[in-house]
Design a protein around this motif. Structure first.
Motif, PDB file in Angstrom:
ATOM      1  N   VAL A 241       0.833  -1.195   0.000  1.00  0.00           N
ATOM      2  CA  VAL A 241       0.000   0.000   0.000  1.00  0.00           C
ATOM      3  C   VAL A 241       0.872   1.251   0.000  1.00  0.00           C
ATOM      4  O   VAL A 241       1.824   1.360   0.780  1.00  0.00           O
ATOM      5  N   TYR A 242       0.502   2.201  -0.870  1.00  0.00           N
ATOM      6  CA  TYR A 242       1.184   3.495  -0.962  1.00  0.00           C
ATOM      7  C   TYR A 242       0.163   4.588  -0.680  1.00  0.00           C
ATOM      8  O   TYR A 242      -0.970   4.533  -1.160  1.00  0.00           O
TER       9      TYR A 242
ATOM     10  N   PHE B 153       5.381   4.133   0.740  1.00  0.00           N
ATOM     11  CA  PHE B 153       4.933   2.814   1.181  1.00  0.00           C
ATOM     12  C   PHE B 153       4.453   2.874   2.625  1.00  0.00           C
ATOM     13  O   PHE B 153       5.071   3.502   3.477  1.00  0.00           O
ATOM     14  N   LEU B 154       3.333   2.185   2.891  1.00  0.00           N
ATOM     15  CA  LEU B 154       2.774   2.115   4.246  1.00  0.00           C
ATOM     16  C   LEU B 154       2.876   0.679   4.748  1.00  0.00           C
ATOM     17  O   LEU B 154       2.117  -0.191   4.310  1.00  0.00           O
TER      18      LEU B 154
ATOM     19  N   PHE C 136      -1.729   1.896   9.967  1.00  0.00           N
ATOM     20  CA  PHE C 136      -0.443   1.672   9.313  1.00  0.00           C
ATOM     21  C   PHE C 136       0.702   2.157  10.185  1.00  0.00           C
ATOM     22  O   PHE C 136       0.533   3.047  11.014  1.00  0.00           O
ATOM     23  N   GLY C 137       1.891   1.607   9.927  1.00  0.00           N
ATOM     24  CA  GLY C 137       3.107   2.134  10.537  1.00  0.00           C
ATOM     25  C   GLY C 137       3.465   3.447   9.851  1.00  0.00           C
ATOM     26  O   GLY C 137       2.772   3.907   8.944  1.00  0.00           O
TER      27      GLY C 137
ATOM     28  N   THR D 181      -2.870   3.726  -3.234  1.00  0.00           N
ATOM     29  CA  THR D 181      -2.630   2.885  -4.401  1.00  0.00           C
ATOM     30  C   THR D 181      -2.083   1.577  -3.860  1.00  0.00           C
ATOM     31  O   THR D 181      -1.128   1.574  -3.075  1.00  0.00           O
ATOM     32  N   VAL D 182      -2.695   0.473  -4.249  1.00  0.00           N
ATOM     33  CA  VAL D 182      -2.296  -0.845  -3.755  1.00  0.00           C
ATOM     34  C   VAL D 182      -1.724  -1.650  -4.917  1.00  0.00           C
ATOM     35  O   VAL D 182      -2.391  -1.818  -5.939  1.00  0.00           O
TER      36      VAL D 182
END
Length: 191
Positions: free
Chosen positions: A76-77, A83-84, A108-109, A143-144
């Motif tokens: 995941v972005y 990036f997440l 998310f981190g 965006t994945v």
């Protein structure tokens, strides 16, 4: 006779047994596959084939794989293209099921600013050769990139259709997703 039975049992239950790989749908990752076969497999699996994308650069593919070496997986972005991370990289991708369902609210981190979507976009094409960057809709929250490969077999058939359904149901945020293929493609012959 007991030794033969024990030997047969060991051979049939070892993880490296090609028969078990074939039973689970796992293929040889070194074998080159045509783009058409990959798309046909995806269609049979229930994957939206219009969302399948392919690498055009071995360098970008390697860089991506070095950071995200798990397939199938969700990458995941955020809207800034960073990036997440959603799981410990040593853990399996089972967290992907809740991620796909709860993407908009997922904890998310911190974004990884060293892993940027823009770096990969120039090396990703749709099956018709269209650059992915030209098809991304502006203003997406996420965006994945769903990494996958035909050679992985049954996990693709079980994970990807479920993830696709969950991502299609999202209404709380805007999401664009693509299936980024890690199969080795047959080279097209030039005429």
């Amino acid at each position: 006779m007991k030794k033969l039975a024990l030997f047969s049992l060991i051979v049939l239950t070892t993880a490296c047994n090609p028969v078990l790989f074939l039973m689970d749908g796992i293929r040889n990752p070194r074998t080159r596959v045509s783009q058409e076969k990959i798309i046909r497999f995806a269609a049979e699996t229930g994957i939206d084939t219009a969302r399948i994308v392919f690498w055009t650069s071995a360098e970008a593919k390697t860089a991506f794989w070095q950071k995200h070496n798990y397939t199938p997986d969700l990458n995941v972005y955020n809207s800034n293209g960073f990036f997440l991370p959603y799981r410990d990289t040593s853990a399996c991708n089972a967290a992907g099921f809740s991620l796909a369902r709860e993407l908009c609210k997922y904890p998310f981190g911190s974004p990884d600013t060293s892993d940027q979507l823009a770096y990969y976009l120039s090396s990703i094409r749709k099956s018709d050769g269209t650059p992915l960057a030209s098809t991304l809709r502006p203003g997406q929250d996420y965006t994945v990139l769903i990494s996958w490969a035909r050679f992985v077999g049954n996990p693709i058939k079980t994970h990807l259709p479920d993830w696709q359904k969950d991502l299609e149901r999202i209404q709380d945020c805007s999401v664009d997703y693509y299936y980024i293929c890690f199969d080795r493609l047959k080279r097209k012959r030039s005429r």
